[in-house]
Design an enzyme around this catalytic site. Sequence first.
Site, PDB file in Angstrom:
ATOM      1  N   HIS A  91       0.854  -1.185   0.000  1.00 32.45           N
ATOM      2  CA  HIS A  91       0.000   0.000   0.000  1.00 32.45           C
ATOM      3  C   HIS A  91       0.898   1.246   0.000  1.00 32.45           C
ATOM      4  CE1 HIS A  91      -2.841   3.063   1.299  1.00 32.45           C
ATOM      5  NE2 HIS A  91      -3.791   2.252   0.858  1.00 32.45           N
TER       6      HIS A  91
ATOM      7  N   GLU B 153      -3.788   2.200  -7.393  1.00 31.12           N
ATOM      8  CA  GLU B 153      -4.195   3.279  -6.488  1.00 31.12           C
ATOM      9  C   GLU B 153      -3.302   4.504  -6.719  1.00 31.12           C
ATOM     10  OE1 GLU B 153      -6.493   1.906  -2.875  1.00 31.12           O
ATOM     11  OE2 GLU B 153      -4.394   1.804  -2.314  1.00 31.12           O
TER      12      GLU B 153
HETATM   13  C1  PEP Z   1      -6.803   3.396   0.343  1.00 29.24           C
HETATM   14  O1  PEP Z   1      -6.279   3.768   1.373  1.00 29.24           O
HETATM   15  O2  PEP Z   1      -6.437   2.328  -0.159  1.00 29.24           O
HETATM   16  C2  PEP Z   1      -7.854   4.213  -0.257  1.00 29.24           C
HETATM   17  C3  PEP Z   1      -8.245   3.936  -1.458  1.00 29.24           C
HETATM   18  O3  PEP Z   1      -8.349   5.237   0.520  1.00 29.24           O
HETATM   19  P1  PEP Z   1      -9.601   6.192   0.184  1.00 29.24           P
HETATM   20  O4  PEP Z   1     -10.691   5.333  -0.371  1.00 29.24           O
HETATM   21  O5  PEP Z   1      -9.958   6.789   1.503  1.00 29.24           O
HETATM   22  O6  PEP Z   1      -9.126   7.211  -0.802  1.00 29.24           O
END
Ligand code: PEP
Length: 255
Positions: A95, A165
């Site tokens: 992450h 992400e």
């Molecule tokens: C995450 O931490 O993986 C994430 C996607 O956070 P958020 O949905 O709060 O942006």
Amino acid sequence: MKFIIGNWKMYPKTLKEAKAILAAHRRSARLLKRTKVVICAPQVFVGALATGLRKTTTFALGAQDVFWEDEGARTGETSPAMLASLGLQYVIVGHSERRALGETNKEVSQKAAQAMKHKLTAVLCVGEQVRDDAGEYFGLVRSQLHASLAEIPKNASAHLMIAYEPIWAIGSKALRPAAPADLHEMTILIRRELVAHFGKTAGFRVPILYGGSVDERNAEGFLTLGEADGLLIGRVSLSPEGFGAIVRLVEQKHS
Ligand code: PEP
């Protein structure tokens, strides 16, 4: 099957609250047929949350990180063998919030490979810090993914998911959520890299998820236009109402 994975990060403050939120999520997953909900809880809570949790095909518990060895003199770490012994089936690796603390691609790759040996599905996260006009973020994500796959045997894709992400879209300081088009170009790039590593058949089977400020209004676009196989959700996964609404929506619209 679509995957909706909640990442609770370092919330909530108490086990009592964690149990209440988990119970609510379980209830909303009860009648699902086409959607799988996975909740990745803080490490300190997973043992208690896993106790008595009946295994179902539509709901599972996961962790947010794991070490790359099964046991050893590693103060503070949690091993894949330990998570598997609790009956957990999923673990997030790499992450961006852990990479920001210094985790390298090699470590991420070792973590994923070791977790997968225990049949834990590794949700391997990649994503760029910023989007530059010259498109350098493409090369960055490609090499991040390439290096993060390096330790995973070429014949071992069964317990792997990739979560794209983009860091600029994550959390309360996000600039904005990504647009489905931003995601789509990345799913193509990620798929190519997966095929290069695992071959065509296996490479196409690895689910690609999107994460970054997903909510009830934008969730659908990531799955349709963005062609994601699922969502990784941070903040909203702590809200039974908000998360439940996304789960219902996905269940209704996707097979
Ligand atoms: C995450 O931490 O993986 C994430 C996607 O956070 P958020 O949905 O709060 O942006």
